[in-house]
Scaffold this motif. Sequence first.
Motif, PDB file in Angstrom:
ATOM      1  N   ALA A  44      -0.277   8.468 -13.885  1.00 24.50           N
ATOM      2  CA  ALA A  44      -1.450   9.339 -13.946  1.00 24.50           C
ATOM      3  C   ALA A  44      -2.429   8.716 -14.940  1.00 24.50           C
ATOM      4  O   ALA A  44      -2.047   8.346 -16.043  1.00 24.50           O
ATOM      5  CB  ALA A  44      -1.052  10.741 -14.376  1.00 24.50           C
ATOM      6  N   GLY A  45      -3.666   8.562 -14.517  1.00 30.07           N
ATOM      7  CA  GLY A  45      -4.683   7.938 -15.352  1.00 30.07           C
ATOM      8  C   GLY A  45      -4.975   6.493 -14.987  1.00 30.07           C
ATOM      9  O   GLY A  45      -5.967   5.928 -15.432  1.00 30.07           O
ATOM     10  N   ASP A  46      -4.122   5.878 -14.163  1.00 30.61           N
ATOM     11  CA  ASP A  46      -4.365   4.501 -13.719  1.00 30.61           C
ATOM     12  C   ASP A  46      -5.516   4.451 -12.719  1.00 30.61           C
ATOM     13  O   ASP A  46      -5.708   5.375 -11.934  1.00 30.61           O
ATOM     14  CB  ASP A  46      -3.135   3.910 -13.017  1.00 30.61           C
ATOM     15  N   VAL A  47      -6.232   3.357 -12.720  1.00 30.47           N
ATOM     16  CA  VAL A  47      -7.238   3.096 -11.696  1.00 30.47           C
ATOM     17  C   VAL A  47      -6.509   2.470 -10.518  1.00 30.47           C
ATOM     18  O   VAL A  47      -5.744   1.522 -10.682  1.00 30.47           O
ATOM     19  CB  VAL A  47      -8.341   2.146 -12.216  1.00 30.47           C
ATOM     20  N   MET A  48      -6.713   3.013  -9.331  1.00 32.77           N
ATOM     21  CA  MET A  48      -6.039   2.504  -8.131  1.00 32.77           C
ATOM     22  C   MET A  48      -6.708   1.197  -7.692  1.00 32.77           C
ATOM     23  O   MET A  48      -7.904   1.176  -7.435  1.00 32.77           O
ATOM     24  CB  MET A  48      -6.114   3.510  -6.983  1.00 32.77           C
ATOM     25  N   GLU A  49      -5.938   0.143  -7.627  1.00 32.98           N
ATOM     26  CA  GLU A  49      -6.444  -1.157  -7.186  1.00 32.98           C
ATOM     27  C   GLU A  49      -5.858  -1.568  -5.842  1.00 32.98           C
ATOM     28  O   GLU A  49      -6.227  -2.596  -5.305  1.00 32.98           O
ATOM     29  CB  GLU A  49      -6.123  -2.227  -8.238  1.00 32.98           C
ATOM     30  N   GLU A  50      -4.944  -0.736  -5.307  1.00 37.07           N
ATOM     31  CA  GLU A  50      -4.286  -1.046  -4.040  1.00 37.07           C
ATOM     32  C   GLU A  50      -3.976   0.236  -3.295  1.00 37.07           C
ATOM     33  O   GLU A  50      -3.709   1.265  -3.908  1.00 37.07           O
ATOM     34  CB  GLU A  50      -2.968  -1.789  -4.283  1.00 37.07           C
ATOM     35  N   MET A  51      -4.003   0.147  -1.979  1.00 33.98           N
ATOM     36  CA  MET A  51      -3.482   1.223  -1.146  1.00 33.98           C
ATOM     37  C   MET A  51      -1.991   0.958  -0.962  1.00 33.98           C
ATOM     38  O   MET A  51      -1.574  -0.196  -0.933  1.00 33.98           O
ATOM     39  CB  MET A  51      -4.158   1.226   0.226  1.00 33.98           C
ATOM     40  N   ILE A  52      -1.226   2.020  -0.835  1.00 36.60           N
ATOM     41  CA  ILE A  52       0.216   1.888  -0.661  1.00 36.60           C
ATOM     42  C   ILE A  52       0.590   2.452   0.709  1.00 36.60           C
ATOM     43  O   ILE A  52       0.289   3.606   1.016  1.00 36.60           O
ATOM     44  CB  ILE A  52       0.979   2.658  -1.758  1.00 36.60           C
ATOM     45  N   PHE A  53       1.254   1.633   1.517  1.00 33.89           N
ATOM     46  CA  PHE A  53       1.740   2.036   2.830  1.00 33.89           C
ATOM     47  C   PHE A  53       3.266   2.060   2.782  1.00 33.89           C
ATOM     48  O   PHE A  53       3.877   1.100   2.324  1.00 33.89           O
ATOM     49  CB  PHE A  53       1.301   1.043   3.909  1.00 33.89           C
ATOM     50  N   VAL A  54       3.871   3.128   3.262  1.00 29.07           N
ATOM     51  CA  VAL A  54       5.319   3.266   3.217  1.00 29.07           C
ATOM     52  C   VAL A  54       5.909   2.886   4.578  1.00 29.07           C
ATOM     53  O   VAL A  54       5.699   3.591   5.566  1.00 29.07           O
ATOM     54  CB  VAL A  54       5.739   4.708   2.850  1.00 29.07           C
ATOM     55  N   LYS A  55       6.639   1.789   4.603  1.00 26.47           N
ATOM     56  CA  LYS A  55       7.334   1.379   5.828  1.00 26.47           C
ATOM     57  C   LYS A  55       8.670   2.105   5.947  1.00 26.47           C
ATOM     58  O   LYS A  55       9.027   2.608   7.007  1.00 26.47           O
ATOM     59  CB  LYS A  55       7.557  -0.138   5.828  1.00 26.47           C
ATOM     60  N   GLN A  56       9.430   2.157   4.866  1.00 25.37           N
ATOM     61  CA  GLN A  56      10.719   2.860   4.784  1.00 25.37           C
ATOM     62  C   GLN A  56      10.802   3.520   3.414  1.00 25.37           C
ATOM     63  O   GLN A  56      10.337   2.961   2.433  1.00 25.37           O
ATOM     64  CB  GLN A  56      11.892   1.880   4.922  1.00 25.37           C
ATOM     65  N   GLY A  57      11.444   4.670   3.360  1.00 24.96           N
ATOM     66  CA  GLY A  57      11.650   5.341   2.087  1.00 24.96           C
ATOM     67  C   GLY A  57      10.653   6.457   1.848  1.00 24.96           C
ATOM     68  O   GLY A  57       9.902   6.850   2.746  1.00 24.96           O
ATOM     69  N   LYS A  58      10.648   6.964   0.602  1.00 21.66           N
ATOM     70  CA  LYS A  58       9.772   8.069   0.227  1.00 21.66           C
ATOM     71  C   LYS A  58       9.215   7.842  -1.165  1.00 21.66           C
ATOM     72  O   LYS A  58       9.898   7.337  -2.052  1.00 21.66           O
ATOM     73  CB  LYS A  58      10.544   9.393   0.222  1.00 21.66           C
ATOM     74  N   LEU A  59       7.979   8.268  -1.347  1.00 17.41           N
ATOM     75  CA  LEU A  59       7.324   8.249  -2.648  1.00 17.41           C
ATOM     76  C   LEU A  59       7.003   9.686  -3.040  1.00 17.41           C
ATOM     77  O   LEU A  59       6.673  10.503  -2.183  1.00 17.41           O
ATOM     78  CB  LEU A  59       6.025   7.442  -2.604  1.00 17.41           C
ATOM     79  N   ALA A  60       7.094   9.986  -4.312  1.00 22.06           N
ATOM     80  CA  ALA A  60       6.731  11.312  -4.822  1.00 22.06           C
ATOM     81  C   ALA A  60       5.403  11.206  -5.547  1.00 22.06           C
ATOM     82  O   ALA A  60       5.228  10.326  -6.398  1.00 22.06           O
ATOM     83  CB  ALA A  60       7.804  11.826  -5.773  1.00 22.06           C
ATOM     84  N   LEU A  61       4.474  12.081  -5.202  1.00 23.29           N
ATOM     85  CA  LEU A  61       3.241  12.221  -5.976  1.00 23.29           C
ATOM     86  C   LEU A  61       3.519  13.336  -6.975  1.00 23.29           C
ATOM     87  O   LEU A  61       3.874  14.451  -6.589  1.00 23.29           O
ATOM     88  CB  LEU A  61       2.061  12.588  -5.082  1.00 23.29           C
ATOM     89  N   GLU A  62       3.386  13.021  -8.254  1.00 26.99           N
ATOM     90  CA  GLU A  62       3.811  13.950  -9.298  1.00 26.99           C
ATOM     91  C   GLU A  62       2.698  14.219 -10.297  1.00 26.99           C
ATOM     92  O   GLU A  62       1.851  13.367 -10.540  1.00 26.99           O
ATOM     93  CB  GLU A  62       5.002  13.360 -10.052  1.00 26.99           C
ATOM     94  N   VAL A  63       2.752  15.393 -10.887  1.00 23.86           N
ATOM     95  CA  VAL A  63       1.833  15.725 -11.961  1.00 23.86           C
ATOM     96  C   VAL A  63       2.634  15.831 -13.251  1.00 23.86           C
ATOM     97  O   VAL A  63       3.744  16.371 -13.240  1.00 23.86           O
ATOM     98  CB  VAL A  63       0.985  16.996 -11.695  1.00 23.86           C
TER      99      VAL A  63
END
Length: 195
Positions: A44-63
């Motif tokens: 949180a607070g990072d500047v996004m420099e890349e898009m992330i595409f999920v081929k396999q697995g799961k990512l959590a967006l967290e606060v």
Amino acid sequence: FAMYKPVIENFVFFKYFPNDDFTMRIILSFKPTVCIRNERLVHAGDVMEEMIFVKQGKLALEVPIPQFLSQQLSQTRNFSSIAFTFKNRITTMKSMKSTNAFGIEHDWVMGECQFVKVVEIRRNEHYGDVVMFLNKRSHLSVRVCSKTAELFYLSKPDAVAIALSYPDIWRKIIMNSMKNLKQINQLAKKTLEFF
């Protein structure tokens, strides 16, 4: 091209834009990587420099939430007293009070927090295009929540070059992603308001 056929057929990103040139530019710009559980891809607070595409697995967006609240949360089920404690601390500790990206005031330091999952990004989904193009800091942290995750990164310079070559397609992608991000931000804001 045949090697990426499952990616092209299954990724939400490609579903509504059957333009082979556009698809090939994206595919050729992908940078594959494998990550493991609990690896934090974005803070949180990072500047996004890349898009992330999920081929396999799961990512959590967290606060992030304050550590003292997460400790109380694990010890009690009386959520109203926890919310009261947090509001009381804001009142008594004005020197530590700050405002996060959602406009919610809080009195904690980023290093002293735990995280609450707002939503998962699953197989064939992506995250980061809107935040990256707006050149804003991410309000959310992104963490791998499956055992492993096979990902593709699309860098900002590559995305910009593709967007300039295919503005109509990219505009539609961004408009769709903005709706999704708005819903995610509302969920995150509600989560923070609870605390």
